[in-house]
Write an enzyme that holds these catalytic residues in place. Sequence first.
Site, mmCIF file in Angstrom:
data_model
loop_
_atom_site.group_PDB
_atom_site.id
_atom_site.type_symbol
_atom_site.label_atom_id
_atom_site.label_comp_id
_atom_site.label_asym_id
_atom_site.label_seq_id
_atom_site.Cartn_x
_atom_site.Cartn_y
_atom_site.Cartn_z
ATOM 1 C CB SER A 32 -7.289 34.805 -0.694
ATOM 2 O OG SER A 32 -7.060 34.752 0.693
ATOM 3 C CG HIS A 40 -5.613 30.231 -0.014
ATOM 4 N ND1 HIS A 40 -4.424 30.714 -0.484
ATOM 5 C CD2 HIS A 40 -6.219 31.305 0.567
ATOM 6 C CE1 HIS A 40 -4.309 31.996 -0.221
ATOM 7 N NE2 HIS A 40 -5.376 32.373 0.418
#
Length: 206
Positions: free
Chosen positions: A101, A126
């Site tokens: 992330s 993501h």
Amino acid sequence: MPIGVPRVVFRNPGDPISSWVDIYNRLYRERLLFLGQGIGTELSNQLIGLMLYLSMEDENKDLYLFVNSPGGWVIPGIAIYDTMQFVRPDIHTICLGLAASMGSFILAGGQLTKRIAFPHARVMIHEPYSGFYMAQVGEFVLEAIEMAKLRETLTRVYAEKTGQPVWVIHEDMERDIFMSATEAQAYGIVDFVAVQGKEHGFHADL
């Protein structure tokens, strides 16, 4: 039973007496920084302060940021990234363990040609998440607009730093994409994979 932060003996140049300092303080003096937990405001401010201080101390000596983080809050992560681009010293980013992330976002934000992953490291990208599902309708709309802007920012930066087309980044961020160190290198998040040599320790491999 927790052992706390290890401490080591250190003597400042010119000081006649050594003192005990925690190991991270000692490593900071060698311009080695660590992102080893979830990203929040407090950690972000600490890293930003260290980068600014060490940049003022010597603007020509590189900094090394080791990343082993599951990610965290978007805005504090962007603040770290922006500071990395602002300070004069080049910042090497080194991934060990997991950079997921916002952790992968910061990993990609290192100086081009100076981003490394250890051979068994994992990288994940993501889209940013939000807690809008708990909000009222009006708040939901406003937060959804803001999250769309943040996603656009992250997509653009990933594209700039990896060399991937924007549409590829946009599609890949729609789900969790995990990569090995070599896959992250091929994707453009890192430039090299560290390879262990029997005689010389780790070195970067193209």
